[in-house]
Design a protein around this motif. Structure first.
Motif, short mmCIF file in Angstrom:
data_model
loop_
_atom_site.label_atom_id
_atom_site.label_comp_id
_atom_site.label_asym_id
_atom_site.label_seq_id
_atom_site.Cartn_x
_atom_site.Cartn_y
_atom_site.Cartn_z
N LEU A 138 -0.02 -23.98 -25.39
CA LEU A 138 -0.52 -25.35 -25.49
C LEU A 138 -1.09 -25.82 -24.16
N ALA A 139 -0.46 -25.39 -23.06
CA ALA A 139 -0.99 -25.74 -21.74
C ALA A 139 -2.37 -25.14 -21.54
N ALA A 140 -2.57 -23.89 -22.00
CA ALA A 140 -3.89 -23.26 -21.89
C ALA A 140 -4.93 -24.05 -22.68
N ALA A 141 -4.54 -24.55 -23.86
CA ALA A 141 -5.46 -25.35 -24.68
C ALA A 141 -5.78 -26.68 -24.00
N ALA A 142 -4.77 -27.34 -23.43
CA ALA A 142 -5.00 -28.60 -22.73
C ALA A 142 -5.85 -28.38 -21.49
N PHE A 143 -5.63 -27.27 -20.82
CA PHE A 143 -6.41 -26.93 -19.63
C PHE A 143 -7.87 -26.70 -20.01
N PHE A 144 -8.10 -26.00 -21.11
CA PHE A 144 -9.46 -25.78 -21.61
C PHE A 144 -10.16 -27.11 -21.84
N GLN A 145 -9.47 -28.02 -22.52
CA GLN A 145 -10.07 -29.31 -22.84
C GLN A 145 -10.32 -30.13 -21.58
N PHE A 146 -9.40 -30.04 -20.63
CA PHE A 146 -9.56 -30.74 -19.35
C PHE A 146 -10.82 -30.28 -18.62
N VAL A 147 -11.00 -28.97 -18.50
CA VAL A 147 -12.17 -28.43 -17.81
C VAL A 147 -13.45 -28.74 -18.59
N LYS A 148 -13.37 -28.67 -19.91
CA LYS A 148 -14.53 -28.97 -20.75
C LYS A 148 -15.01 -30.41 -20.56
N LEU A 149 -14.08 -31.36 -20.51
CA LEU A 149 -14.44 -32.76 -20.38
C LEU A 149 -14.86 -33.12 -18.97
N SER A 150 -14.28 -32.45 -17.97
CA SER A 150 -14.60 -32.79 -16.58
C SER A 150 -15.78 -32.00 -16.05
N LEU A 151 -16.00 -30.77 -16.56
CA LEU A 151 -17.11 -29.95 -16.09
C LEU A 151 -18.03 -29.59 -17.26
N ASN A 152 -17.76 -28.47 -17.95
CA ASN A 152 -18.60 -28.06 -19.08
C ASN A 152 -17.88 -26.97 -19.87
N ARG A 153 -18.41 -26.64 -21.03
CA ARG A 153 -17.77 -25.67 -21.92
C ARG A 153 -17.70 -24.26 -21.36
#
Length: 451
Positions: A138-153
């Motif tokens: 779940l942390a990996a998923a939250a981390f993915f979303q964090f980077v996606k929203l702050s930087l890019n996909r």
């Protein structure tokens, strides 16, 4: 040519995160044993006191000596999320409270702890590890979303891969210890901070408070990460308040009131998850800090710590950049045949993450990528100033705090910094890939024109 991000279909995000989760969970049963797993599972007895027996007096702080001193000491020193889940797992398996193993005795060897009932039942150990690994996923998923929203996909794909394949992240996050909860709380607090910056609503303020309170309850050092997030989300409204005049100040005051609400929510969430604090909440912070300082002092005395600043910097480089794997911190464990066999089987399984780290060359390459990532991040005008501030404050604060307060060459004490450097390295790799992609596109266009 079409940008890289446009070539990734929307449904790929879910599939990618599912694959990472499968990889993380698949190796949980194989990870080599650590004595702290016994201690954290032992702490799961608090679940029985609270939910099976309904006896709050056994978990609330009491200085009269009525409680077991070892249990009270552990519940003040450690986070509450992991141990509560481990107790729930034990209860769900039909295990009676007194059948749970005792905590690990570090003053004796493996054989003594085995014979004195200090190693968890295998079914309980694997169940607790599964719960820890799921939290890491779940942390990996939250981390993915964090980077996606702050930087890019595309950077989010790179960062989440490096996160989920980080050897020390997997070693410690899969174990029945606090690191799975620790990473989940850390990434949720960061994600909530990004949501608050992107959408200044009352519900995002409350969400930041809930995630921050959960993060600190999961493991106390997360308070540093949460502090940097709060500082980052407060910077813009504070600056606006100082510059604004008249009615324009009200909007900034409302934003600051929302952040104050987030802070209050974080405190209430933390207290809700820490019944031991309920009897003396104002006394607890100083007491817990004192206990943690004593613990670090004892660990240094027993196991040996850094003796100079140069050693401390060397350890920082070794575990943060070179990626030195560490299965145990106590040197005697190298002589335990059972642990050596577990390490060998784990590394043969293909589930131990990237195993090419640990060298000086790898460390300098990673350091160069981190510096490049920080430089490009600071200069990238496409990233909003508030998001850029959050990322840089988080990275800088994590690095400074980790270097400053880590007195031991223990890899898991450096884990909170790993996601920050992964973001920088991923940013650098994305920038390099984008530059190459553009040049290929220019060359292709040139060839087409000549044709």
């Amino acid at each position: 040519m079409m940008p890289i991000s446009n070539r990734i279909p929307p449904w790929a995000d879910g599939l990618w995160l599912a694959l990472l989760a499968i990889y993380i969970v698949a190796g949980a049963a194989l990870v080599p044993f650590h004595g702290d797993e016994s201690t954290k599972i032992f702490m799961g007895r608090d679940f029985y006191y609270l939910f099976a027996e309904g006896d709050f007096s056994k978990v609330i702080y009491d200085d009269s000596g009525a409680q077991r001193a070892d249990e009270q000491h552990l519940r003040l020193l450690n986070g509450t999320v992991a141990k509560t889940i481990f107790g729930w797992v034990a209860h769900g398996q039909g295990i009676v409270r007194d059948e749970i193993n005792e905590q690990w005795f570090w003053g004796r060897d493996y054989e003594y702890n085995l014979n004195s009932g200090r190693i968890p039942d295998l079914q309980l150990l694997n169940g607790a590890r599964l719960s820890a690994a799921l939290q890491l996923a779940l942390a990996a998923a939250a981390f993915f979303q964090f980077v996606k929203l702050s930087l890019n996909r595309p950077t989010a794909y790179l960062a989440s891969a490096l996160f989920a394949l980080h050897p020390n992240m997997l070693i410690n996050g899969r174990r029945a210890m606090m690191e799975g909860s620790h990473m989940l709380g850390l990434t949720l607090a960061l994600l909530a901070g990004v949501w608050l910056i992107r959408e200044r609503k009352w519900w995002t303020c409350v969400l930041l408070g809930l995630c921050s309170g959960f993060a600190i309850a999961a493991k106390h050092p997360n308070i540093i990460i949460c502090a940097t997030v709060f500082l980052a989300v407060s910077a813009a409204p504070l600056w606006g308040l100082l510059r604004a005049r008249g009615p324009a100040r009200r909007a900034h005051l409302r934003r600051l009131a929302g952040i104050a609400l987030a802070g209050l929510t974080a405190c209430l969430m933390f207290l809700f998850l820490n019944p031991a604090w309920w009897s003396a909440p104002l006394k607890m912070p100083a007491l817990v800090l004192s206990l943690r300082a004593d613990l670090l002092r004892i660990q240094v005395e027993l196991f040996g710590g850094y003796e100079s600043l140069s050693e401390q910097i060397g350890g920082f480089f070794q575990f943060v950049f070179a990626g030195q794997r560490q299965y145990f911190e106590v040197g005697d464990w190298a002589g335990y045949d059972v642990i050596s066999a577990q390490i060998e089987a784990y590394e043969r399984s293909g589930l131990a993450g990237f195993l090419f780290g640990g060298s000086m060359l790898y460390g300098f390459v990673y350091l160069a990528l981190a510096v490049c990532g920080a430089w490009t991040l600071a200069r990238d005008i496409r990233i909003a100033a508030e998001l850029k501030g959050l990322l840089l404050l988080w990275v800088g604060g994590s690095a400074f705090f980790t270097l400053l307060v880590t007195p031991l060459p223990w890899a898991r004490y450096y884990l909170p910094l790993a996601p920050a450097l992964i973001v920088l390295a991923s940013q650098a790799l994305f920038t390099i890939a984008t530059t190459i992609w553009k040049r290929i596109g220019m060359q292709t266009s040139g060839v087409a024109l000549l044709a």
